[in-house]
Design an enzyme around this catalytic site. Structure first.
Site, mmCIF file in Angstrom:
data_model
loop_
_atom_site.group_PDB
_atom_site.id
_atom_site.type_symbol
_atom_site.label_atom_id
_atom_site.label_comp_id
_atom_site.label_asym_id
_atom_site.label_seq_id
_atom_site.Cartn_x
_atom_site.Cartn_y
_atom_site.Cartn_z
ATOM 1 C CD GLU A 36 -2.814 -1.167 2.401
ATOM 2 O OE1 GLU A 36 -2.739 -0.238 3.247
ATOM 3 O OE2 GLU A 36 -3.685 -2.053 2.415
ATOM 4 N N PRO A 37 0.293 2.399 -0.331
ATOM 5 C CG PRO A 37 -1.081 4.065 -1.243
ATOM 6 C CD PRO A 37 -1.092 2.642 -0.770
ATOM 7 N NE ARG A 39 10.068 -12.039 -0.274
ATOM 8 C CZ ARG A 39 9.716 -11.775 0.973
ATOM 9 N NH1 ARG A 39 9.931 -12.665 1.942
ATOM 10 N NH2 ARG A 39 9.149 -10.617 1.261
ATOM 11 C CD GLU A 89 7.924 -11.075 -4.683
ATOM 12 O OE1 GLU A 89 7.981 -11.700 -3.612
ATOM 13 O OE2 GLU A 89 6.948 -11.084 -5.433
ATOM 14 C CB THR A 112 14.009 -3.776 0.508
ATOM 15 O OG1 THR A 112 14.166 -3.921 1.926
ATOM 16 C CG2 THR A 112 12.725 -3.014 0.206
#
Ligand SMILES: Cc1cc2nc3c(=O)[nH]c(=O)nc-3n(C[C@H](O)[C@H](O)[C@H](O)COP(=O)(O)OP(=O)(O)OC[C@H]3O[C@@H](n4cnc5c(N)ncnc54)[C@H](O)[C@@H]3O)c2cc1C
Lengths: 397, 243
Positions: free
Chosen positions: A145-146, A256, A376, A378
């Site tokens: 989300e933002p 991943r 996925e 950092t």
């Protein structure tokens, strides 16, 4: 396919440590088949699509036809039923073409088909999986989300039960395939704050997916926002077996895993191009490959790629044996993507000014990998996952 | 319809070939072997023919166990089974005898071969097989339409094309343009493992041809850039002596 073989750029995969001997004949043939498809169908066109910031939609039926989409899921749902190493090799080859192609396949397979397979009802599986495998339906996965990226547990998107419906409100951001998806796997909190998964179909009133424009990375991939404004979906569109953050995180483990392999593909392409270039480019009357400083760069790339290959291979065998943990995946994703980015930057230097041109794949890979190292999980978050695993002390906050 | 297709396991033209220490064979170390590119057209045509007319596709390959990955690829593309002829020869006629012997036992309606191998470029297999089987053959075919007991073919001839009719059973050599060879589907690669590969020992045949020596082409001289047309003409005249 012999006929276009001449038109496309030559490519030699890296196998300095004879790792092919660790693969079965079928695994090698699967890799070589996808490699050939990439050489013929992706390499000749991908620069233009990236330059124009378009996703090559026409490749979806071809990927489906080959059996790439959800390739590691069982045949009874219309998938190829391949093992994890074969799946990883497919991701490697796709990313050799472009991270956008691999991202498409990762999202479709690991983030849409996998959650439906793992957490869906039998009806959801029977309805969606064959369609998604045939590429007749495209999926996306909305978690970020933002205001909640690395910390998705804080998500604001809410699902409220009203009679026979769930009503969704909130917004997701950075969603691969969002605007082209027929179905979105959306994660939201219920009124008790429990995370649940929902299938939201394109065209549902209150749901929109505007594309995010002007990216400098993954330009050939569609990235979108998902907006839910009193978006009402039937109760049976909830994934009945998904509860809590561990459900979406288990999907990320699958994706991943694919990225740990994919990054090797991008790195091999950069290395292969740089090696060819270094042998041919003459400066000071000699091929630049004859200079020690250039040789050191090439050797660095070869060594890093070989190490990454060993990690990925072992990870794949552990996954099939059932001994792989998500922290093993974090180690490989973290290492291999950072490796690929470093290899791409090094290759870019070897090519000098040519390195920035679309005629060569280097800068495209390099810019793509700037997203891959962030999405996925950092690079830093994977460091913290591993740090917690070995010290027993979480350092997230 | 029973369809036969002959396939060869050849060095990939993209790999750098070195001559072995005997001076007359290729050093196989570091060389990748692939399905002969022209045979891809033959395999595709065989499978497409079966898809249209029903029946069975049987692939024939001469070579040792090292050819099996190539055979498996053809099975993954869609051939139903394969026959591997345990042998090694560089004489086309010997190879044709071995293949004809195996093909005759299967009694196919049509045999597809590639136009030539990229390793020896003999381009004589279709004619030799046709002769040995007593069947008509058409070579360098770029279009084929089967119609019951006969086929209409189009073949490349110097400066144009030739359209002909051929009676079945027959031998067709396939050229680029005939079709668009498919890639194997990934699940079919797994299934190819279960398809049978029969191994047969061919009759002893004396070779009439033997390679004495192989030579690599002289290294390329590299290219030179010239600054003007006048300069180019002068060099072509004075240095190259071609005008
Ligand atoms: C092209 C692209 C496609 C994507 N596709 C999808 C998708 O399909 N679905 C989806 O759900 N998401 C998707 N994402 C989102 C992606 O997963 C997030 O961008 C990622 O999780 C990071 O979140 P953020 O961008 O909000 O960064 P933030 O979480 O704000 O992080 C910013 C920086 O702070 C660091 N940081 C954060 N927390 C810590 C900490 N505790 N300690 C140390 N450092 C910290 C991070 O490592 C990073 O360097 C995509 C992103 C991109 C770029």
């Amino acid at each position: 396919m012999a006929q276009q073989a001449v038109a496309t750029r030559p490519f030699t995969g890296v196998d300095y440590y004879q790792l092919d001997a660790l693969l079965s004949e079928e695994e090698r043939m699967i890799r070589d088949t996808v490699r050939e498809w990439i050489s013929e169908r992706v390499v000749p066109i991908i620069d233009q699509y990236a330059q124009e910031a378009r996703f090559p939609l026409h490749l979806i039926p071809e990927m489906a036809q080959l059996g790439i989409l959800g390739a590691n899921l069982p045949e009874e749902y219309g998938c190829a039923g391949l093992n994890s190493v074969a799946y990883g090799l497919i991701m490697q080859e796709l990313e050799r073409g472009d991270s956008a192609i691999r991202s498409f396949a990762s999202v479709q397979g690991s983030l849409v088909m996998y959650p439906i397979f793992r957490y869906g009802s039998e009806e959801q599986k029977r309805y969606w999986l064959p369609r998604l495998a045939r590429g007749e339906a495209i999926g996306c996965f909305g978690l970020t989300e933002p205001d909640y990226g690395s910390n998705p547990g804080g998500m604001i998107t809410r699902a409220r039960r009203e009679g026979n419906s769930w009503v969704l409100n909130g917004a997701k951001m950075w969603i691969t395939n969002g605007s082209i998806a027929d179905v979105a796997v959306v994660w939201a909190k219920d009124e008790e704050g429990q995370i649940r998964g929902f299938l939201v179909e394109k065209g549902t009133p209150g749901f929109s997916a505007p594309e995010m424009k002007n990216k400098w990375s993954l330009r050939a991939s569609v990235t979108s926002e998902l907006i839910f404004e009193d978006c009402r979906i039937p109760l049976e569109n909830e994934l009945p077996h998904a509860r809590g953050l561990k459900a979406p995180l288990s999907c990320l483990t699958q994706a991943r895993y694919g990225i740990a392999w994919g990054a090797i593909g991008a790195a091999m392409d950069c290395y292969d191009v740089a090696l060819r270039y270094a042998r041919e480019r003459i400066q000071f009357d000699r091929p630049i490959a004859s200079f020690q400083l250039i040789q050191e760069k090439l050797v660095f790339m070869l060594t890093e790629i070989t190490k990454a290959q060993l990690l990925a291979w072992r990870l794949g065998r552990m996954k099939d044996e059932g001994t792989m943990s998500h922290t093993h995946v974090s180690l490989a994703k973290r290492n291999n993507v950072a490796m690929a980015l470093e290899v791409a930057r090094t290759a870019r230097q070897i090519l000098g000014a040519n390195g920035i041109m679309g005629e060569y794949p280097i800068m495209r890979h390099m810019m793509n990998l700037e997203s891959v190292i962030t999405y996925e999980g950092t690079h830093e978050i994977h460091t913290l996952i591993l740090g917690e695993d070995i010290t027993g002390i979480p350092a997230f906050k | 319809m029973k369809i036969a297709v002959c396939i060869a396991h050849v060095p990939d033209t993209a790999t750098r070939v070195r001559i072995g220490s005997d001076g007359r064979s290729i050093d196989p170390t570091g060389v990748t072997y692939v399905l002969n590119p022209y045979d891809e057209f033959a395999v595709e045509e065989a499978i497409a023919t079966r898809e249209k007319w029903g029946g069975e596709v049987v692939a024939f390959c001469i070579g040792g166990p090292d050819t099996e990955p190539t055979i498996r690829k053809v099975l993954a593309m869609g051939a139903d089974r394969a026959v591997r002829i345990e042998g090694d020869t560089e004489d086309t006629l010997v190879a044709a005898r071995w293949l004809a012997e195996a093909i005759r036992e299967e009694a196919p309606d049509i045999v597809f071969v590639g136009k030539e191998t990229v390793s020896f470029n003999g381009a004589a297999m279709a004619a030799a097989l046709g002769e040995l089987l007593g069947w008509p053959n058409a070579s360098i075919v770029v279009r084929l339409e089967l119609d019951g007991q006969k086929a209409i073919y189009e073949r490349e001839v110097e400066g144009g094309k030739e359209v002909g009719q051929i009676m079945l059973p027959c031998v067709i050599s396939c050229q680029r343009g005939l079709n668009n060879p498919r890639l194997p589907k990934l699940p079919d690669i797994m299934k190819a493992k279960q398809k049978p590969i029969a191994v047969r020992r061919p009759a002893a045949v004396e070779a009439g041809v033997e390679t004495v020596r192989l030579e690599l082409p002289p290294p390329k001289k590299g290219c030179r850039f010239v600054n003007s047309a006048e300069e180019l003409v002068r060099l072509l005249h004075e240095e190259a002596g071609v005008i």
